[in-house]
Design a protein around this motif. Sequence first.
Motif, PDB file in Angstrom:
ATOM      1  N   CYS A  35       0.864  -1.177   0.000  1.00 40.03           N
ATOM      2  CA  CYS A  35       0.000   0.000   0.000  1.00 40.03           C
ATOM      3  C   CYS A  35       0.904   1.231   0.000  1.00 40.03           C
ATOM      4  CB  CYS A  35      -0.888  -0.013   1.242  1.00 40.03           C
ATOM      5  SG  CYS A  35      -2.016   1.397   1.343  1.00 40.03           S
ATOM      6  N   THR A  37       1.289   5.239   0.182  1.00 41.58           N
ATOM      7  CA  THR A  37       0.665   6.493   0.585  1.00 41.58           C
ATOM      8  C   THR A  37       1.529   7.617   0.009  1.00 41.58           C
ATOM      9  OG1 THR A  37       1.906   6.846   2.624  1.00 41.58           O
ATOM     10  CG2 THR A  37      -0.027   5.375   2.752  1.00 41.58           C
ATOM     11  N   CYS A  56      -2.865   2.697   5.405  1.00 40.94           N
ATOM     12  CA  CYS A  56      -1.701   2.397   6.250  1.00 40.94           C
ATOM     13  C   CYS A  56      -1.838   3.211   7.531  1.00 40.94           C
ATOM     14  CB  CYS A  56      -0.397   2.810   5.568  1.00 40.94           C
ATOM     15  SG  CYS A  56       0.090   1.806   4.165  1.00 40.94           S
ATOM     16  N   ASP A  58       0.058   5.510  10.028  1.00 41.34           N
ATOM     17  CA  ASP A  58       1.277   6.306  10.130  1.00 41.34           C
ATOM     18  C   ASP A  58       1.950   5.985  11.458  1.00 41.34           C
ATOM     19  OD1 ASP A  58       3.217   8.286  10.542  1.00 41.34           O
ATOM     20  OD2 ASP A  58       2.036   9.807   9.526  1.00 41.34           O
ATOM     21  N   VAL A  65      -3.829   6.538   7.008  1.00 45.06           N
ATOM     22  CA  VAL A  65      -3.503   7.339   5.827  1.00 45.06           C
ATOM     23  C   VAL A  65      -3.950   6.560   4.602  1.00 45.06           C
ATOM     24  CG1 VAL A  65      -1.648   8.404   4.512  1.00 45.06           C
ATOM     25  CG2 VAL A  65      -1.511   8.348   7.001  1.00 45.06           C
ATOM     26  N   GLN A  66      -4.709   7.201   3.713  1.00 47.68           N
ATOM     27  CA  GLN A  66      -5.198   6.563   2.508  1.00 47.68           C
ATOM     28  C   GLN A  66      -4.056   6.321   1.524  1.00 47.68           C
ATOM     29  OE1 GLN A  66      -8.384   5.543   1.777  1.00 47.68           O
ATOM     30  NE2 GLN A  66      -8.962   6.099   3.847  1.00 47.68           N
ATOM     31  N   GLY A  67      -4.112   5.206   0.822  1.00 46.49           N
ATOM     32  CA  GLY A  67      -3.104   4.885  -0.166  1.00 46.49           C
ATOM     33  C   GLY A  67      -3.701   4.095  -1.324  1.00 46.49           C
TER      34      GLY A  67
END
Length: 70
Positions: A35, A37, A56, A58, A65-67
């Motif tokens: 993944c 980001t 993911c 952080d 956090v969007q990825g």
Amino acid sequence: MSFQRRLSILSLAFSALAATPAVPQVPPHVPGQICYTPSFWCWANPAGLPGDPCVCIDPQSNRAVQGTLN
């Protein structure tokens, strides 16, 4: 060609190379297991299809956090 002109051209070329985005180093993996980001990567859990959205955590802020799967 003058020294200053050569130095200017060299400086311009270096700044163009330095402006290229950094690519994270990731271990070999099956597509859909990583993944990405904007600032880091993590192992996808669960894995999926490349291009699918993922999340993911952080490690510094402990926030999601969007990825995108790769």
